[in-house]
Design a protein around this motif. Structure first.
Motif, PDB file in Angstrom:
ATOM      1  N   TYR A 175     -23.227  -0.400  13.743  1.00 34.81           N
ATOM      2  CA  TYR A 175     -22.355  -1.575  13.824  1.00 34.81           C
ATOM      3  C   TYR A 175     -21.192  -1.419  12.851  1.00 34.81           C
ATOM      4  O   TYR A 175     -21.377  -0.899  11.745  1.00 34.81           O
ATOM      5  CB  TYR A 175     -23.131  -2.836  13.416  1.00 34.81           C
ATOM      6  CG  TYR A 175     -24.243  -3.173  14.384  1.00 34.81           C
ATOM      7  CD1 TYR A 175     -24.041  -4.069  15.423  1.00 34.81           C
ATOM      8  CD2 TYR A 175     -25.501  -2.578  14.262  1.00 34.81           C
ATOM      9  CE1 TYR A 175     -25.062  -4.368  16.319  1.00 34.81           C
ATOM     10  CE2 TYR A 175     -26.524  -2.882  15.152  1.00 34.81           C
ATOM     11  CZ  TYR A 175     -26.287  -3.772  16.181  1.00 34.81           C
ATOM     12  OH  TYR A 175     -27.286  -4.064  17.068  1.00 34.81           O
ATOM     13  N   HIS A 232     -30.628 -11.371  14.576  1.00 39.49           N
ATOM     14  CA  HIS A 232     -29.402 -11.449  13.753  1.00 39.49           C
ATOM     15  C   HIS A 232     -29.469 -10.480  12.562  1.00 39.49           C
ATOM     16  O   HIS A 232     -29.021 -10.814  11.460  1.00 39.49           O
ATOM     17  CB  HIS A 232     -29.193 -12.861  13.192  1.00 39.49           C
ATOM     18  CG  HIS A 232     -28.912 -13.911  14.229  1.00 39.49           C
ATOM     19  ND1 HIS A 232     -28.240 -13.656  15.404  1.00 39.49           N
ATOM     20  CD2 HIS A 232     -29.177 -15.237  14.259  1.00 39.49           C
ATOM     21  CE1 HIS A 232     -28.137 -14.787  16.104  1.00 39.49           C
ATOM     22  NE2 HIS A 232     -28.702 -15.751  15.450  1.00 39.49           N
ATOM     23  N   ASP A 268     -25.343 -10.874  19.683  1.00 33.22           N
ATOM     24  CA  ASP A 268     -25.007 -12.293  19.558  1.00 33.22           C
ATOM     25  C   ASP A 268     -23.761 -12.600  20.373  1.00 33.22           C
ATOM     26  O   ASP A 268     -22.953 -11.708  20.667  1.00 33.22           O
ATOM     27  CB  ASP A 268     -24.691 -12.639  18.094  1.00 33.22           C
ATOM     28  CG  ASP A 268     -25.849 -12.355  17.156  1.00 33.22           C
ATOM     29  OD1 ASP A 268     -27.001 -12.388  17.614  1.00 33.22           O
ATOM     30  OD2 ASP A 268     -25.572 -12.087  15.963  1.00 33.22           O
TER      31      ASP A 268
END
Ligand code: URA
Length: 244
Positions: free
Chosen positions: A143, A196, A113
């Motif tokens: 992440y 997402h 993103d």
């Protein structure tokens, strides 16, 4: 021994974005293309297309761009997008302008993103791209998420269970690994690449991601020498580590 791949000089340089075949013929006529110390005089000459070409060939006194297949590792900064189509500055604008005309073209391997930072791979190698993003390859992406609220302690089990269905999805997520590193910070390792996904996973457990950074794909960690916005070709061992 495998044969060295060869290509016509004008076609190779046109595919690397140096101009039309006619413009390349002009460069050659002006003695601007040098291979192994020798000025090339024929735009139709056959030249080797090997990964070490930038060490052997110059165009206007600069090393020639790396030929395909090329994979780059980038430290994606904040506020750039991964798609040509989205509005805003794109990761492709961080690369040399000429590279936008490369054939085959460069694409990101998956997307981050606009407000996600970290490890991004960019390649012109379609087969490699598909191997990395295919759910069958189970390539893990890690992440580091900074959260709006403290973790409550049960989230790791929910993510690991393989039964969580995100809003708008029909299939449950594959199991994912949550490793808290502070009350409001955790590593989350996933093997899929849904839209997402990480933000939606934390939303599904009542939290909210305030900062997101990818630091690992497969066995490749974001190289420490890459500042935000910096990039370079991957080495052969880094490329192998991605799928290891
Ligand atoms: N998951 C997200 O929510 N965003 C990203 O950029 C990557 C994974």
């Amino acid at each position: 021994m495998s044969k060295t791949p060869m290509a016509r000089l004008d076609r190779l340089l046109a595919n690397l974005g140096y101009g039309s075949r006619r413009e390349i013929a002009d460069l050659v006529r002006h003695r601007q293309v040098v291979l192994d110390g020798e000025v090339l005089k024929d735009p139709g000459a056959k030249v080797p297309v090997t990964a070490d070409l930038p060490q052997r060939m110059t165009v206007v006194d600069r090393p020639v761009d790396p030929p395909a297949p090329l994979t780059l590792v980038m430290h994606k900064p904040l506020d750039v997008v991964c798609s040509h189509k989205e509005p805003g500055r794109s990761v492709y604008e961080l690369l040399p302008r000429r590279w936008r005309a490369r054939m085959p073209g460069l694409s990101t391997i998956g997307r981050l993103d606009k407000d996600t930072t970290g490890l991004l791979l960019i390649t012109d190698d379609g087969a490699f791209l598909h191997r990395v993003i295919s759910p069958r390859s189970h390539v893990a992406k890690r992440y580091r998420a900074t959260l709006d609220r403290p973790l409550e302690g049960w989230e790791a089990e929910t993510f690991a269970g393989g039964r969580l269905v995100l809003d708008g999805d029909t299939d449950p997520l594959a199991p994912a690994i949550l490793e808290p590193i502070g009350p409001q910070e955790a590593y989350l390792t996933i093997t899929e690449g849904r839209y997402h996904q990480v933000r939606r996973m934390f939303a599904a457990v009542g939290n909210h991601v305030v900062a997101l950074h990818r630091d690992r794909i497969g066995g490749l960690a974001l190289p420490e020498d890459l500042a935000p916005g910096a990039w370079r070709p991957v080495t052969a061992s880094e490329q192998a580590a991605i799928l290891a």
